[in-house]
Structures are given as C-alpha cells and as structure tokens.
Design an enzyme around this catalytic site. Structure first.
Site, short mmCIF file in Angstrom:
data_model
loop_
_atom_site.label_atom_id
_atom_site.label_comp_id
_atom_site.label_asym_id
_atom_site.label_seq_id
_atom_site.Cartn_x
_atom_site.Cartn_y
_atom_site.Cartn_z
CB THR A 87 -0.88 0.02 1.39
OG1 THR A 87 -0.01 0.11 2.32
CG2 THR A 87 -1.86 -1.33 1.39
CG HIS A 88 0.39 4.53 1.18
ND1 HIS A 88 -0.27 5.49 1.34
CD2 HIS A 88 0.00 3.61 2.23
CE1 HIS A 88 -1.30 5.45 2.04
NE2 HIS A 88 -1.26 4.42 2.61
CB SER A 134 18.47 0.71 -25.25
OG SER A 134 19.52 1.77 -25.69
CE LYS A 191 17.30 0.58 -20.17
NZ LYS A 191 17.26 1.94 -20.55
CD GLU A 229 8.36 1.73 -20.87
OE1 GLU A 229 9.07 2.39 -20.29
OE2 GLU A 229 8.92 1.30 -22.22
CE1 TYR A 262 -25.93 12.80 -38.67
CE2 TYR A 262 -26.09 14.73 -39.88
CZ TYR A 262 -25.30 13.67 -39.51
OH TYR A 262 -24.02 13.54 -40.19
CE LYS A 274 -20.07 7.84 -39.07
NZ LYS A 274 -20.32 9.14 -38.26
N1 ARG Z 1 -21.44 11.01 -43.07
C1 ARG Z 1 -22.69 11.27 -42.36
C2 ARG Z 1 -22.41 10.93 -40.93
O1 ARG Z 1 -21.27 10.27 -40.65
C3 ARG Z 1 -23.91 10.30 -42.72
C4 ARG Z 1 -25.21 11.26 -42.26
C5 ARG Z 1 -25.20 12.50 -43.33
N2 ARG Z 1 -26.37 12.93 -43.11
C6 ARG Z 1 -26.94 14.32 -43.61
N3 ARG Z 1 -27.84 14.66 -43.47
N4 ARG Z 1 -26.01 14.73 -44.14
O2 ARG Z 1 -22.99 11.58 -39.96
#
Ligand code: ARG
Length: 458
Positions: A155-156, A277, A283, A290, A317, A325
């Site tokens: 611990t510590h 190394s 080394k 890491e 949207y 993504k």
């Molecule tokens: N490439 C767009 C995205 O990844 C797809 C949806 C696009 N929709 C739009 N109304 N422009 O979100």
C-alpha cells in the site's frame, strides 16, 4: 464535383469543402454494415409492397456484388465520395441502372449511418469480448500456477503484508470480469434499430421497422424517430467501457514495468515481448506495457471528444455527429491492439519466485501478524499495535528483523510474548492463515479461481 443535390444548387461544391465534408476516409470501414442494412431495408420494402419482388432481387444482387468486390479489393473506394452510403448507392445505380435509385425510399442517411455504426460496434464489441476472455483465461491460468508464490503486497508502494502472486493476479481478473459485464451491457444498448426513422420524423410509407430490426440482429426498433437519429449514447457507453478497461490494463502495465526493473526484479518478460536500446547494450525495455499505459490516455481523450461533440446538439441529426466515428474507431482499434499483445506477454513472462520471497522477507511485512499474535494472547489490538511498532523501531535501530530478534528483547516490550511468536510471524504462516473469504491464502486464491472459472466458463 457533381453532388446528389445539384438540382437545388446553382454552383458546384468547392473541392476543398468536399474534402472537408467527406467521411469516406474513415467510414469506408463500415461497408459491410452499410450493405447489410440496405439488404434488410430492400427486403422490407418489397415485403411492404413498396418495391416489387423483381426490383428487390435486382437491387439485392447488385448490393451483393458490390460487397464481394469491395471485400476482394476489385472495387476500390472512391476517395472523393462523400461517405460510404453515397458511394455504395452510386455504385449500385452504376451497376443495376435506375432501379438502384429506389433503394433510398423510406430511409435517410441519418438513420442509415446510425444503424451502420450500431452494427459495426456490435461486431467490434464481440471482438473485444473475445480478447478480454483470452486475457482472463491467461490470468486464471497464471494465478493457478502461482497460487502459493509469496510476494510482498503493497500500500502506498510500501511493503505492507505478504500476499501470493496468484492473489495479485486474481485482482486483475476481477477487473476484467467486470469489463466483460460492461461490454455485454454496451452490446445490448447498441442492438436497437434506428433504421426507418428516416430523416427525423418517420415516413408516410407503410414500413415495417420491426422486420428490419430483427433481420439485423437488433432486439427491437427504437421507439422515437427523433431519438433514433440523434442517439449516440451507445457510442459513449462503449468509449467509456473501453476507457475503463484501458485504465485496468494501464495499472497492470505500471506494475509489470516496476516488476521488471532491477530494483524489483520479480519477473522477466520474454525476449519476443521486450525491446532493446539503440545505445545501451545491457537494456531490455518493457515497451509493451509502457505503450499500453500511454494508450490509455488516447482512450480517455476519445471519450471526452464524444461527450463534448454531443453536449450542445439540438435534436435531431447534426453533421457534428460525423465526428463520432474516428474517436470510437480509435478506441476500438486501440483496445484490440493492446489486448492482442498484452495477453501473450503475460502468458510468456518468467516469474522469479525467489526474488519475490526475498523482498517479502524484508520491510517488517509480518508486523500485523506480530500484533495479531498479541491479540491472540488477550491484548486489545490498539495496545498490540503500539508494542509492535516499538519493536519495529528497535529492530531498525539494531539492524535486526522480527524473525531474528531474541525472545528476551520481545519480552522487554511485553510479557505476553513466548517462543511461539516465531511461528506466528513466519512468512508462510502469515500467508497460509489468511483464509478469510477473498483472502490471500493459497486455499482462498484457489477458491476464487474455481468460482470465476465456473461463472465465466473459462
Ligand atoms: N456521413 C454522415 C455521418 O457520418 C452520414 C449522415 C449524413 N446525413 C446528412 N444529413 N448529411 O454522420
């Protein structure tokens, strides 16, 4: 650059804006999911009488050939396309003619991208689960092999009490088991279908959203079309789950790095999982742990990116959501990459039990047991604690250990000490006696291993 919406516009899209707007460089990896979604959609459109069966068959065959050709490399992804949805649709029309233009009936890219991402992440979660299970299996096997190997527990980062390596490893096994639970919950959140929500408000066509949901392996269609196209909770849940998992791997990495230092020298990593190394010939560096520790940082960054992208978005949207993504794909790629090298590194590491034991024999690691001994002789714990503290100070002054201190000196501090104190503070005894539920004794560790094996089937 001729866009799909050219009819509404007087000018062509600026080439730089097209690049800026395009998602194809990172969303092309969803081509399988995009085509799977379209196949489910076109089957539903025919079932609902919106397309004829003949139209469905032509579109489905076209989509099938595009899938094969992208997968084989025969059809290169066009880097100028706006995104994977537009690329596949344009290619379909190229291949099957005007009937291809009917595919996008009763859907929008907003619901399309949402289902693509859900399907992609459902699949990714499956891969992360397999990687985590392999790691868990390795942890269980190693814990079993070292269930009775004594080492210092800290611990510590100060030597605290003797433990077994098996016990230490099972602590990580518990973390990974919880990660698996969280991944299963993420998979459930992802497996809800937004397909058919269309742009935001649903549609006037007689669609069957339950049919496409089922065909795509989702439990049900989401109940609100505006939520369906704006919900990215499942992405954030997965990013958080991965961040937590990376935190676990990072803590473990930190210990592995310490353990392979000359100062600890508790383990040696296999040559295949270490690096040298460029200048210091002696080394052997732990680059894998890491890097895992370092990569935990980017997984936290991705989680923060996603939370921040979503925080101010009005329904429904918004193009901001395209930014989800790269962040989640990076988290997925990172954790998969880490698991891929971490597990074999762990499976091949060489444990040095003698060094662990030597370290456990120093640092008055059995002082608690000395105090517990006095409690056994009837002293209140606080009193026993104080006496033991004074004994430790005496040992430090005399350069002695609790094991080597003569009984006469013990008795200067308390008449309750007898010759059996040496058995009570023996390192093995200290470990063997800790048989409480979840404790460090080899018997308790083996019980932990058995119950986890039973729960997880590993
Ligand atoms: N490439 C767009 C995205 O990844 C797809 C949806 C696009 N929709 C739009 N109304 N422009 O979100």
């Amino acid at each position: 650059m001729q866009t799909m919406w050219a009819g509404r516009f007087q000018k062509q899209l600026d080439a730089d804006v097209n690049d800026f707007n395009s998602a194809i460089s990172f969303d092309a990896r969803m081509f399988r999911q995009d085509i799977a979604g379209s196949l489910a959609h076109v089957a539903m459109l025919a079932h609902a009488g919106i397309l004829t069966d003949a139209e469905r068959d032509v579109i489905a065959a076209g989509l099938g050939s595009i899938l094969d050709d992208i997968a084989s490399g025969a059809l290169p992804i066009d880097p100028v396309a706006e995104d994977i949805h537009m690329f596949v649709e344009a290619e379909l029309t190229k291949r099957v003619g005007d009937v291809g233009k009917k595919l996008h009936t009763a859907r929008s890219r907003n619901d399309q991208v949402a289902i693509d991402l859900r399907l992609y992440l459902m699949d990714a979660i499956g891969k992360i689960e397999s990687g985590a299970k392999e790691l868990l299996k390795t942890l269980l096997d190693q814990a079993e092999a070292y269930a009775a190997t004594i080492m210092p527990g800290y611990t510590h980062l100060q030597r605290a009490q003797p433990i077994t390596l098996g016990h230490h490893l099972m602590a990580y096994a518990n973390m990974i088991e919880r990660d698996l639970c969280r991944l299963a919950a993420c998979k459930k959140s992802a497996a809800v279908s937004p397909l058919g929500c269309c742009a935001l408000a649903g549609t006037t066509y007689p669609t069957d959203r339950a049919m496409t949901a089922k065909a795509l392996g989702c439990a049900f269609p989401c109940e609100n079309s505006m939520d369906g196209v704006s919900d990215r909770d499942f992405v954030i849940e997965l990013a958080s789950c991965i961040a937590m998992m990376m935190m676990h791997l990072s803590r473990f990495s930190e210990e592995i790095i310490l353990w392979c230092s000359w100062e600890f020298h508790f383990i040696e990593l296999d040559d295949a999982y270490s690096t040298g190394s460029s200048i210091m010939p002696q080394k052997k560096n732990p680059d894998i742990p890491e890097l895992v520790r370092g990569k935990a940082g980017r997984s936290y960054g991705n989680l923060m990116t996603l939370l921040t992208v979503m925080k101010g978005l009005p329904l429904a949207y918004n193009k901001d959501m395209q930014e989800d993504k790269e962040a989640i794909f990076d988290s997925v790629d990172t954790v998969l990459q880490c698991l891929h090298v971490f597990t074999p590194m762990l499976a091949t590491m060489r444990v040095l039990p003698d060094n662990m034991r030597k370290a456990a024999a120093n640092g008055f690691i059995n002082a608690t047991d000395c105090a517990d001994y006095l409690v056994g002789k009837g002293l209140p714990f606080r009193e026993a604690y104080k006496i033991t503290g004074a004994l430790v100070a005496r040992c430090i002054r005399d350069g002695a250990t609790l094991e080597t201190l003569p009984l006469a000196v013990y008795r200067e501090y308390s008449g309750a000490f007898d010759a059996d104190v040496y058995e009570a503070i023996d390192l093995d005894a200290c470990v063997m006696k800790r048989t409480s539920f979840g404790g460090t004794s080899p018997a308790s560790v083996r019980a932990q291993i058995a119950s986890m094996r039973e729960r997880t089937g590993l």
